[in-house]
Design a protein around this motif. Structure first.
Motif, mmCIF file in Angstrom:
data_model
loop_
_atom_site.group_PDB
_atom_site.id
_atom_site.type_symbol
_atom_site.label_atom_id
_atom_site.label_comp_id
_atom_site.label_asym_id
_atom_site.label_seq_id
_atom_site.Cartn_x
_atom_site.Cartn_y
_atom_site.Cartn_z
ATOM 1 N N SER A 12 0.836 -1.207 0.000
ATOM 2 C CA SER A 12 0.000 0.000 0.000
ATOM 3 C C SER A 12 0.864 1.247 0.000
ATOM 4 C CB SER A 12 -0.905 0.024 1.241
ATOM 5 O OG SER A 12 -1.700 -1.121 1.303
ATOM 6 N N ASP A 31 9.595 2.783 7.666
ATOM 7 C CA ASP A 31 9.052 1.496 8.125
ATOM 8 C C ASP A 31 9.851 1.035 9.337
ATOM 9 O OD1 ASP A 31 7.169 -0.826 6.467
ATOM 10 O OD2 ASP A 31 8.232 -1.413 8.301
ATOM 11 N N HIS A 57 2.440 -16.043 -0.012
ATOM 12 C CA HIS A 57 1.691 -15.067 -0.816
ATOM 13 C C HIS A 57 1.618 -15.487 -2.277
ATOM 14 C CE1 HIS A 57 1.962 -12.520 2.690
ATOM 15 N NE2 HIS A 57 1.101 -11.701 2.115
#
Ligand code: FAD
Ligand code: UDP
Length: 383
Positions: A12, A31, A57
């Motif tokens: 995102s 981050d 994933h």
């Protein structure tokens, strides 16, 4: 143009960072982890096998614009995901389909149920288990009860601590029942894996002269909010803040801790080229873990060894583990709304992503939502 700070270098945050940077904004992405990609991060282990430390994933989407955007940053290889459910020791395709039916029922009975499903539901249809369970035909309901019990009930209890009906159709519809032989887990048009992995793809997204990346930095230590004003290291910050972490944490748990599920992963390297017959096996009637994923099967790595991971789901505990899944039930959405309203009091604050929006979304929707927020911010900047 305004200065923008983005908290979170997941899909995102990285997507919107890139779009803003290409639009001329100076963007700083921070981050708290030392890696990019958030939960899609992958890395080679000591044997050179690509693994995903935050869980398996698989990319899939029907949204061309998402696929086109990501294709600028990676080459792909075609991969269609297939999953088996372990029902009392027997492996059958999941989503439960007509093949699963014949593998779990005696032939005569399976033929009879198949005919009923074709008449009542229709060949080629996908249908949520909860709709089948309340079908007007009693035979269909009986079949649905079997699938519910053997595919959904126990797995859902392990994954969420809830019953399927508490989660509702939106979640259960992610894995419908197929009235056909379709055996792919997803039916989206674009089903590919990034050739050099997800982390490399995200690294490429973030590589732009207008993006400054700061890893290992906890936003909680430098950003604070009070009465409509954002502060950066104690100084008022009037640029834009895009936040993709947990919203309760951003507001110092003012309305209490939002519930999430966390996962414990147990990795194992096996000295053989294959561990199981499918990339993922869901344990739907037994075992304390939900599933076993075998990385080499969906990264298509030729290897003499293989790596598997078992997933154990439990309630998230602040300060102790990682919040992976917002729990998508009405009570929690109401709780989340208190934070959403609070955030609306900050004109330069934007919430984005799975944690900040408290939404159970896949990778493609994370990218899509970032694209949509970019369009909105562009309009705000133009005003
Ligand atoms: P995240 O990836 O969670 O990124 C948020 C980032 O913000 C993190 O890097 C975090 O460190 C950082 N951050 C948070 N708080 C702070 C702070 N205070 N300061 C600084 N940094 C902070 N989707 C699919 O499409 N296919 C799949 O197969 C699939 N499998 C999944 C398996 C698992 C186990 C999980 C949990 C999810 C899976 N998903 C899958 C969903 C996918 O992971 C998400 O849709 C996507 O990664 C969301 O990206 P994000 O950027 O919103 O969030
Ligand atoms: N589910 C289940 N049995 C399965 C597969 C899925 O009960 O064999 C339910 C479970 O509640 C799960 C939800 O369907 O959380 C969605 O499954 P999906 O595979 O989409 O979950 P993900 O792992 O992608 O979050």
């Amino acid at each position: 143009m305004d200065r923008v700070i983005i908290v979170g270098a997941g899909l995102s945050g990285s997507t919107i960072a890139r779009l803003l940077a290409e639009n001329g904004c100076q963007v700083t992405v921070i981050d708290k982890r030392s890696t990019v990609g958030g939960n899609v991060y992958d890395v080679k282990d000591k044997n050179g096998i690509l693994i995903q430390p935050y869980g398996p994933h698989i990319f899939h989407t029907s949204q061309k614009e998402v696929f086109d955007f990501l294709s600028r940053f990676t080459e792909w290889f075609k991969y269609e995901h297939r999953v088996k459910a372990n029902i009392n020791g027997k492996l059958v395709p999941v989503p439960f389909n007509l093949t699963s039916l014949f593998e779990t029922f005696p032939k005569d009975k399976a033929e009879r149920i198949k005919k009923i499903l074709l008449d009542e539901v229709g060949y080629g249809k996908k249908t949520p288990i909860l709709s089948l369970k309340s079908h007007e035909n009693a035979e269909v309901r009986k079949f649905a009860d079997f699938v519910y019990k053997n595919i959904f009930e126990f797995y859902t209890k392990k994954q969420w601590g809830l019953k399927p009906e508490d989660l509702g159709e939106a979640v259960m519809n992610r894995v419908p029942v197929y009235v056909s032989e379709e055996d792919r887990y997803f039916t989206d048009e674009y089903q590919f894996q990034p050739r050099e992995g997800f982390a490399k793809m995200v690294e490429n997204i973030l590589t732009h002269p207008n993006i400054t990346l700061k890893l290992g930095k906890d936003a909680g230590k430098i950003i604070s909010l009070s009465e409509g004003q954002i502060y950066l290291e104690g100084t008022p910050f009037d640029g834009k803040l895009i936040y993709t972490g947990c919203v309760d944490e951003l507001f110092d748990y003012k309305y209490g801790i939002l519930p999430y599920r966390t996962l414990k992963f147990k990795f194992k390297t096996c000295n053989r080229s294959s561990f199981q017959d499918a990339a993922v096996v869901n344990y739907t009637t037994s075992k304390p873990y939900t599933r076993i994923s075998e990385f080499t099967k969906f990264t298509c790595q030729p290897t003499e060894k293989t790596v598997i991971v078992k997933e154990y789901s439990r309630a998230f505990k602040k300060g102790k583990n990682i919040p992976y899944y917002p729990i998508p039930v009405p009570k929690n959405y109401e709780h989340y709304d208190l934070y959403k309203k609070e955030a609306e009091g900050y004109k330069n604050l934007y919430l984005l992503g799975r944690l900040a929006n408290y939404k159970y979304i896949n990778m493609d929707l994370a990218v899509k939502n970032a694209m949509e927020l970019f369009e909105k911010i562009k309009e705000d900047l133009a005003e």
